[in-house]
Design an enzyme around this catalytic site. Sequence first.
Site, PDB file in Angstrom:
ATOM      1  N   SER A   1      -8.635  -0.394  14.506  1.00  0.00           N
ATOM      2  CA  SER A   1      -8.008  -1.435  15.119  1.00  0.00           C
ATOM      3  C   SER A   1      -8.414  -2.353  15.199  1.00  0.00           C
ATOM      4  O   SER A   1     -10.155  -2.958  15.517  1.00  0.00           O
ATOM      5  CB  SER A   1      -7.330  -0.232  16.713  1.00  0.00           C
ATOM      6  OG  SER A   1      -5.652  -0.930  16.424  1.00  0.00           O
ATOM      7  N   ASN A   2      -8.246  -3.254  16.874  1.00  0.00           N
ATOM      8  CA  ASN A   2      -8.679  -4.474  17.267  1.00  0.00           C
ATOM      9  C   ASN A   2      -8.194  -4.448  19.067  1.00  0.00           C
ATOM     10  O   ASN A   2      -7.661  -3.172  19.432  1.00  0.00           O
ATOM     11  CB  ASN A   2      -8.510  -5.689  16.579  1.00  0.00           C
ATOM     12  CG  ASN A   2      -6.702  -6.175  16.062  1.00  0.00           C
ATOM     13  OD1 ASN A   2      -6.228  -5.280  17.639  1.00  0.00           O
ATOM     14  ND2 ASN A   2      -6.495  -5.735  15.288  1.00  0.00           N
ATOM     15  N   PHE A   3      -8.409  -5.114  20.060  1.00  0.00           N
ATOM     16  CA  PHE A   3      -8.542  -5.703  20.904  1.00  0.00           C
ATOM     17  C   PHE A   3      -6.945  -6.144  21.268  1.00  0.00           C
ATOM     18  O   PHE A   3      -6.632  -6.488  22.535  1.00  0.00           O
ATOM     19  CB  PHE A   3      -9.481  -5.705  21.363  1.00  0.00           C
ATOM     20  CG  PHE A   3     -11.413  -5.774  21.665  1.00  0.00           C
ATOM     21  CD1 PHE A   3     -11.307  -3.948  22.379  1.00  0.00           C
ATOM     22  CD2 PHE A   3     -12.141  -5.616  20.576  1.00  0.00           C
ATOM     23  CE1 PHE A   3     -12.608  -3.904  21.935  1.00  0.00           C
ATOM     24  CE2 PHE A   3     -13.289  -5.391  21.118  1.00  0.00           C
ATOM     25  CZ  PHE A   3     -13.391  -3.544  21.349  1.00  0.00           C
TER      26      PHE A   3
END
Length: 405
Positions: free
Chosen positions: A215-217
């Site tokens: 995923s990402n932030f």
Amino acid sequence: MHNLKGKHIVLGITGSIAAYKACTLIRLFVKAGAEVQVVITPAGKEFITPVTLSALTSKPVVSEFFSGKDGSWHSHVDLGLWADAMVIAPATAASIAKMAHGVADNMLITTYLSMKAPVFIAPAMDLDMFAHPSTQDNLAQLKRYGNIIIEPAEGELASHLVGKGRMAEPEDIFTFVGKRLAEKQAPETLRLNGKTVLVTAGPTIEKIDPVRYISNFSTGKMGYAIADACAEQGARVILISGPVNGLETRYKGIEKINVVSASDMYEAATKAFPSCDAAILCAAVADYTPARCAEQKIKTHAATALELTPTQDIAAALGRMKTADQRLVGFALETNDEQEHARAKLKKKNLDFIVLNSLRDPGAGFACDTNKVTMLFADGKTLDFPLKDKHEVANDLTDQLCALF
């Protein structure tokens, strides 16, 4: 003066020396035709008497959960449904903290937690208390919940924190709230009235095995703020959201579609877009996904390599589908050669404009309450904006979208 005839306003008063200013605020609302119901904290009654407030509103003041006279119950839920707006002025540091963390130990806080209408908060405290990180964190949290903070700015209105601490003047609060309510009672004046806007927000999750994922932030804050800004201008909003933590939109009528993966978001967006007038693609969609999701947890000693495959490009797909009457807005988060990369995406994906932000700018990008953006348009125009709260950025973006119709 704004015409507020028939509008219902809950005025919350807390224990501040500025409580006397509530009298002027009540007079202004009543003169404009509104019905005002005061809800006051026990501490607030130390600064102004319920008798005075009741005389101004022609309604009994609500302070306790039960009436001391006959034991009847004051329903905070009914107040939340009755109101067109809740205004908390003055709002002390203690009450702001309780609202931010859901400490429902008095009638005002329970009413706030039950409120279905927009909530306007006018802080009132000394400068040191206001500037303390805990107070600032609590105010930021309230803004994330969709509340509107009203602060004085040298006699002009400001819905952002300016660090002064003192309560905004009643006339300014009335003007600010009155303008918002006046807009709501005249749908034909709202610039996106009759339009349907699709907004994507948040990250996507690409599963590796039952316990791990890529995923990402992204927190979704920017996309949710955009959804609210479009709804505020009268649009029917379809919000396609990846997994976010505790975010809610301020406008209850927003249609929300929860998705998990890039594939889920692609399917939802391409299905919804043909019936929309515009789409704003703010989600941080994964560019790659594991080629295979293991059915069992991959053991440490077995994890040697992870094969990835590209995900479907949502912006490009909608750009191919877009008709002459539709508008499409994209986002670009870059770390180098920012405008060059953004311009290439703008053209390749058939966007009307693209919102560029750079991780090289402090306070911009993921996990921030602020953003610093540049908007690049298909006609070659470029607009640079300073660092702002994400709700203000959302309003700037919505202004530009409205101008395209």
